[in-house]
Design an enzyme around this catalytic site. Structure first.
Site, short mmCIF file in Angstrom:
data_model
loop_
_atom_site.label_atom_id
_atom_site.label_comp_id
_atom_site.label_asym_id
_atom_site.label_seq_id
_atom_site.Cartn_x
_atom_site.Cartn_y
_atom_site.Cartn_z
N ASP A 1 -3.45 -6.79 2.62
CA ASP A 1 -2.90 -6.39 1.33
C ASP A 1 -1.91 -7.41 0.79
O ASP A 1 -1.82 -7.61 -0.42
CB ASP A 1 -2.20 -5.04 1.45
N GLU B 1 -12.17 -4.53 0.07
CA GLU B 1 -12.48 -3.18 0.53
C GLU B 1 -12.34 -2.18 -0.60
O GLU B 1 -11.50 -2.34 -1.49
CB GLU B 1 -11.56 -2.76 1.68
#
Length: 886
Positions: free
Chosen positions: A469, A536
């Site tokens: 992230d 994702e």
């Protein structure tokens, strides 16, 4: 080359006898000198586990041969985490059922002893013994035969190695004692972390999760062989190979060694290289064989490694040895592929996205996020099933977000042509690196070094992501990249995979992570839609009823409650319920009245969701979209959230929707624009194709519109075939059937959609995991389809070498009714569970009146559990029938 784990549970006593017999015979080189015993033995059996809370003996005592573990200890087989060992001994039982996991206490507040005894080869002149630990989590104190080897081994992903020549008992029993300190909860250590995917393991995966090895060599040991391959792109008619291997002098004096290697492949010339090296006392040095110094490493007409659907994943063999004093000191061998991955950037919607090429060809990576069992248990059968399912769904990539270390999976991916996308995990100490201690900084670098060494030689590895992230801090990123440079990492890397935290990341992670209607993937104005490259995104995905019954009590199956939602995301996270998915089911298909009704409708929605997801990404490939990862591929335990197939390997709607979308040549429908695309995911063009689109009312199947177009499907590209107009007079729920046929009328792709004049529409509110739904499609017309009892099925079966193939023909003999969403299954016995793992050439079929189709199913005889195989066929409007397989 890792030791084979095909027979990991051989008794050590048997191994010891075999080894002693071999050692007693001796090994003599051409000059008459006695050579060292060479080999690597995995220490799997003879181990015991116990909490250290009530143990007063020291490691020096526990690591003595003969120390008794008869009382208070649990026998375990390595690799094993603490909880895996305790459940194997029934200390905690059936922990995946219902909410039983809650009854397991926190196991991280105490230390744990692992103790084992093992034989060692008899000594010979120059014999060296080395212990290697491929994974200990999180901290460990290690003793061998009463002597401490390490007072502070640290790092779940760090490999540890020790020269134990002076401590081993040659030709006799030896004892190891390892005192393990578990990682702390909430991902605060640089350990394995499943973030919000499922409940945390009560032991945080403490233990000896990786392989434990005793290596025997001569004075020089070899480590980490690797072949770097470079192609003269765009040409691929030659390759330059560079061979690397580390040579380790285990003596306290200089040693001269001859390091030799051969590269071979049947049908291709064998390449040989050799050089003499003098190593200082205790020195570890990288030895390199370059094309400049060894022209034979310039290979003409190489057999290339290609990913799945692009070609054959060809592999070569590197065998390398070190010799001292005329005797072989050590040998290593690996398989490797000649291929080259490169990256490029394209700006879409104002953002720079990464794309990838293999051997000069654009490749759309599409895959899922892999996670191992919650207790980090795996075996060859399980690993092979994952690879088999990935290929069967038409995927070409597995993402390993922090789930690193299952090296057998890497080997299987190499052979299958499945690409690997490894990297560190998000939302944990791995990304909260601004406040790292000096120890954590060291552990992070050592972890990367260990994992990159394990991955770099694999043809399947195409990318490393330093962060998920968020990117690491500048200092840590520099340290990481220095490791990659030192290891000659030949593949692309990314700093992280989320443009929200780093505009130049090259991948986006803007959700969603809960259910959204199919139109979201196609509407490229929306977050999460199919443009750019995504690291994702995914949705809830409750498994079929048969699987739900395996981990939920009857009272917990319906209505959905605490136990059901406990198997969603991590408790206390925004994913600890599947309410968005259930809302979609209720408002689109009609409120479910039972667990069976809910599962029946869930399967339809799972199929829709994953099919449209991959279709949208594939339809825009190489122009607007460059790669996608569905979150997730599988689940760590029986889960109702984030998987394409469930924990038990039962394929369901999500699986077959993915399989349909990722056909090699596929026809698909854009929910947002009504365009029809033909996607060719191979490197061979297809001409002379005809695309047909037909729209039918429900329930009478009256045809409202049809059109055709001639299509040439360019290689590795998407082609718009036609656009459906707005059609009046449609029933509220209707069918759109797309067919793609070749020049002789044979079906290439057949795809059926069910949709509504009341379309799904999206709201204006969006966050990192969800976009609101404003209105839901009305698909309740499916419930009015006429019952069709006129479906027949026949089957034949072949059996060979423990594998069975069933050939199944299904006919819809009705003259008026569709046979909708048929599910043929091979079951273990009449009325038994579906045999798994299993693959079908097609499933969740729909047949128009008078139509028939033939598919095959493949499975292992052993997975029938001694039962006779049956074919069960059921459908949305078709009653269940079962026949024995002949």
């Amino acid at each position: 080359m890792p030791v084979s784990r095909k027979h990991p549970r051989l008794l050590l006593s048997r191994l010891f006898v075999i080894l002693l017999m071999a050692f007693a015979m001796g090994v003599v080189d051409a000059g008459g000198a006695t050579a060292a015993t060479l080999g690597s033995t995995e220490l799997t059996t003879g181990w015991a586990l116990r909490s250290a809370a009530n143990v007063t003996d020291t490691g020096a005592t526990i690591s003595q041969v003969g120390y008794s573990t008869a009382s208070g200890w649990n026998p375990v087989t390595l690799p094993s985490t603490v909880l895996a060992g305790l459940t194997a001994n029934n200390v905690y039982q059936n922990i995946y059922f219902g909410t039983n996991l809650k009854s397991v206490p926190d196991l991280t507040g105490q230390k744990w002893w692992f103790r084992g005894e093992f034989p060692a080869a008899a000594t010979t002149p120059g014999q060296v013994y080395r212990l290697r630990f491929k994974g200990i989590s999180y901290r460990a104190q290690i003793w061998l035969n009463g002597t401490q080897l390490d007072a502070g081994a640290v790092g779940s992903m760090v490999a540890h190695e020790y020269d134990v020549t002076g401590l081993i008992n040659p030709g006799a029993a030896n004892a190891l004692a390892i005192l393990v300190t578990p990682p702390v909860h909430d991902c605060k250590d640089l350990s394995f972390c499943t973030v919000d995917w499922n409940p945390e393991a009560p032991d945080m995966n403490a233990g000896l999760w990786g392989r434990t090895l005793l290596d025997t060599t001569g004075p020089v040991a070899l480590r980490d062989p690797y072949v770097r391959t470079v192609l003269p792109l765009p040409a691929t008619n030659s390759a330059d190979l560079t061979v690397y291997v580390d040579a380790v002098n285990a003596t306290n004096a200089p040693v001269t060694t001859t390091v030799s290697g051969t590269i071979s492949k049947p049908g291709h010339p064998t390449i040989s290289v050799s050089q003499n090296v003098t190593l200082n006392a205790g020195e570890r040095r990288e030895i390199a064989f370059t094309p400049a110094a060894y022209p034979q490493l310039h290979v003409t007409d190489p057999a290339l490694w290609w990913p799945y659907q692009f070609g054959s994943p060809e592999l070569y063999r590197l065998a390398i040895s070190a010799a001292t004093g005329g005797a072989t000191s050590d040998t290593k061998s690996i398989d490797f592929g000649i291929r080259q991955f490169t990256d490029y950037r394209t700006t879409v919607n104002g953002t720079s996205f990464a794309g990838y090429k293999v051997n000069g060809q654009n490749i759309m990576f599409r895959g899922g996020g892999y996670v191992w069992d919650m207790l980090q248990r795996w075996d060859t059968r399980t690993n092979a099933a994952h690879i088999q399912y990935v290929k069967d769904m038409g995927l070409n990539t597995i993402r390993l977000e922090g789930t690193l270390g299952n090296e057998e999976l890497y080997d299987l991916a190499d052979k299958a042509g499945i690409m690997l996308m490894p990297g560190f995990v998000c939302c944990s100490a791995w990304e909260n690196d601004s406040g790292w201690s000096a120890e954590q900084a060291q552990v992070a670098v050592a972890s990367l070094d260990s994992q990159m060494r394990a991955l770099r030689a694999h043809a399947s590895t195409f990318l490393w992501t330093y962060g998920s992230d968020q990117p690491p801090t500048a200092a840590h990123l520099t340290a990481y990249k220095n490791v990659a440079t030192a290891l000659h990492w030949q593949n692309p890397t990314l700093d992280n995979v989320a443009t929200w935290s780093n505009a130049n990341a090259g991948m986006k992670m803007d959700g969603p992570y809960v259910w959204e209607p199919p139109v979201l993937w196609w509407d490229t104005t929306r977050a999460g839609s199919a443009f750019g490259t995504t690291g994702e995104e995914g949705t809830e995905s409750p498994p079929p009823l048969e699987s739900l019954r395996r981990f939920l009590a009857p009272a917990d199956l319906w209505p959905i409650g605490t136990a059901f939602n406990y198997h969603a995301g991590k408790p206390g996270s925004v994913f600890d319920t599947i309410a968005p998915f259930t809302n979609g089911v209720s408002k689109r298909y009609g409120t479910a009245t039972s667990a069976a009704d809910y599962s029946k409708k869930s399967e339809l929605q799972n199929y829709e969701t994953t099919r449209s997801f991959f279709e949208a990404w594939n339809a825009h490939q190489h122009t607007q979209s460059f790669g996608t990862i569905f979150w997730m591929l599988n689940s760590a335990w029986p889960s109702v959230h984030w998987n394409l197939y469930d924990y038990y390997f039962k394929p369901g709607g999500g699986y077959f929707g993915s399989k349909k979308a990722n056909e090699p040549v596929h026809i698909s429908y854009d929910y947002a624009t009504r365009k029809v695309f033909v996607v060719n995911s191979t490197l061979a063009a297809r001409s002379g194709l005809t695309a047909t689109a037909t729209v039918y009312n429900i329930p009478d199947l009256s045809q409202k519109y049809t059109t055709q177009a001639t299509v040439t499907a360019s290689a590795n590209a998407s082609t718009q075939a036609l656009t459906l107009p707005a059609i009046t007079g449609l029933s509220t729920t209707y069918f759109v059937r797309l067919r793609l046929t070749d020049s002789v009328g044979a079906t290439v792709s057949d795809n059926l959609y069910w949709y509504s004049t009341q379309a799904d529409t999206l709201g204006n509110k969006s966050n990192w995991y969800q976009t609101t739904v404003k209105t839901y499609a009305n698909l309740t017309g499916l419930n009015s389809l006429a019952a069709n009892p006129d479906v027949t099925a026949t089957a034949t079966r072949t059996v060979s070498a423990g594998k069975e193939t069933a050939t199944i023909t299904i006919r819809n003999t009705s003259t008026t009714a569709v046979a909708f969403f048929l599910r043929p299954e091979i079951t273990a016995g009449n009325g038994g569970d579906e045999v798994v793992p299993v693959t079908y050439t097609d499933n969740y079929l729909s047949l128009w009146p008078g139509e028939s189709t033939t598919i095959t199913a493949a499975y292992q005889t052993d997975d029938l559990g001694g039962q006779a195989p049956y074919l069960r066929v059921r459908g949305h409007n078709v009653p269940t029938a079962s026949i024995p397989l002949p």
